[in-house]
Design a protein around this motif. Structure first.
Motif, PDB file in Angstrom:
ATOM      1  N   ILE A  59     -44.297  70.322 -20.058  1.00 14.16           N
ATOM      2  CA  ILE A  59     -45.025  69.469 -19.125  1.00 14.16           C
ATOM      3  C   ILE A  59     -45.703  70.368 -18.104  1.00 14.16           C
ATOM      4  N   GLY A 106     -49.128  66.958 -15.273  1.00 11.24           N
ATOM      5  CA  GLY A 106     -48.464  65.855 -15.949  1.00 11.24           C
ATOM      6  C   GLY A 106     -48.712  65.767 -17.446  1.00 11.24           C
ATOM      7  N   THR A 161     -48.150  66.440 -21.239  1.00 10.35           N
ATOM      8  CA  THR A 161     -46.957  66.771 -22.016  1.00 10.35           C
ATOM      9  C   THR A 161     -47.328  67.161 -23.441  1.00 10.35           C
ATOM     10  N   THR A 189     -38.125  62.768 -24.550  1.00  8.07           N
ATOM     11  CA  THR A 189     -39.073  62.580 -23.455  1.00  8.07           C
ATOM     12  C   THR A 189     -38.804  63.616 -22.375  1.00  8.07           C
ATOM     13  N   SER A 226     -39.640  65.077 -18.560  1.00 13.65           N
ATOM     14  CA  SER A 226     -40.133  64.666 -17.246  1.00 13.65           C
ATOM     15  C   SER A 226     -39.778  65.769 -16.263  1.00 13.65           C
ATOM     16  N   VAL A 241     -36.715  69.800 -14.206  1.00 14.12           N
ATOM     17  CA  VAL A 241     -37.274  69.297 -15.451  1.00 14.12           C
ATOM     18  C   VAL A 241     -36.133  68.735 -16.287  1.00 14.12           C
ATOM     19  N   SER A 242     -36.347  67.572 -16.864  1.00  9.37           N
ATOM     20  CA  SER A 242     -35.320  66.907 -17.653  1.00  9.37           C
ATOM     21  C   SER A 242     -35.840  66.623 -19.057  1.00  9.37           C
ATOM     22  N   GLU A 289     -34.875  63.894 -22.006  1.00  7.42           N
ATOM     23  CA  GLU A 289     -34.122  62.755 -22.509  1.00  7.42           C
ATOM     24  C   GLU A 289     -34.209  62.791 -24.024  1.00  7.42           C
TER      25      GLU A 289
END
Length: 115
Positions: free
Chosen positions: A51, A55, A57, A68, A70, A78-79, A81
């Motif tokens: 990312i 914004g 990706t 996902t 984010s 930064v995560s 999922e």
């Protein structure tokens, strides 16, 4: 000096979910991009998702639609999922942050998908 601390790995059954997080701290003035990479046993390091500061990706074909990414915000985190996990997702996952043109890597967190 920049430090990256990863968390959230573990063992999960096929079809399960996990959330990885990576927090950056230290001399951070401008993060250009953040991302996740993984290395499975006996395989090369591969991109999972990235990312940018704007914004945008990007996802590897193998995870698109299931994972996902984010990130950013005041916490410089930064995560990732991860849903519908498969045994082939088993790997050590590393976060990478580009700050001022320099890449910084986390220590890695193990994800194991097995019944």
């Amino acid at each position: 000096q920049v430090q990256l601390v990863e968390s959230g790995g573990g063992l999960v059954q096929p079809g399960g979910s996990l959330r990885l997080s990576c927090a950056a701290s230290g001399s951070i003035f401008s993060i250009n991009a953040m991302g996740w990479y993984r290395q499975a046993p006996g395989k090369q390091l591969e991109l999972v998702a990235t990312i940018t500061s704007g914004g945008s990706t990007n996802y590897a074909d193998a995870v698109r639609g299931r994972f996902t990414i984010s990130g950013y915000g005041a916490k410089n985190t930064v995560s990732l999922e991860m849903n519908s996990l498969k045994p082939e997702d088993t790997a050590v996952y590393y976060c990478k942050v580009n700050i001022g043109g320099h890449n910084y890597w986390g220590q890695g967190t193990q994800v194991a998908v097995s019944s």
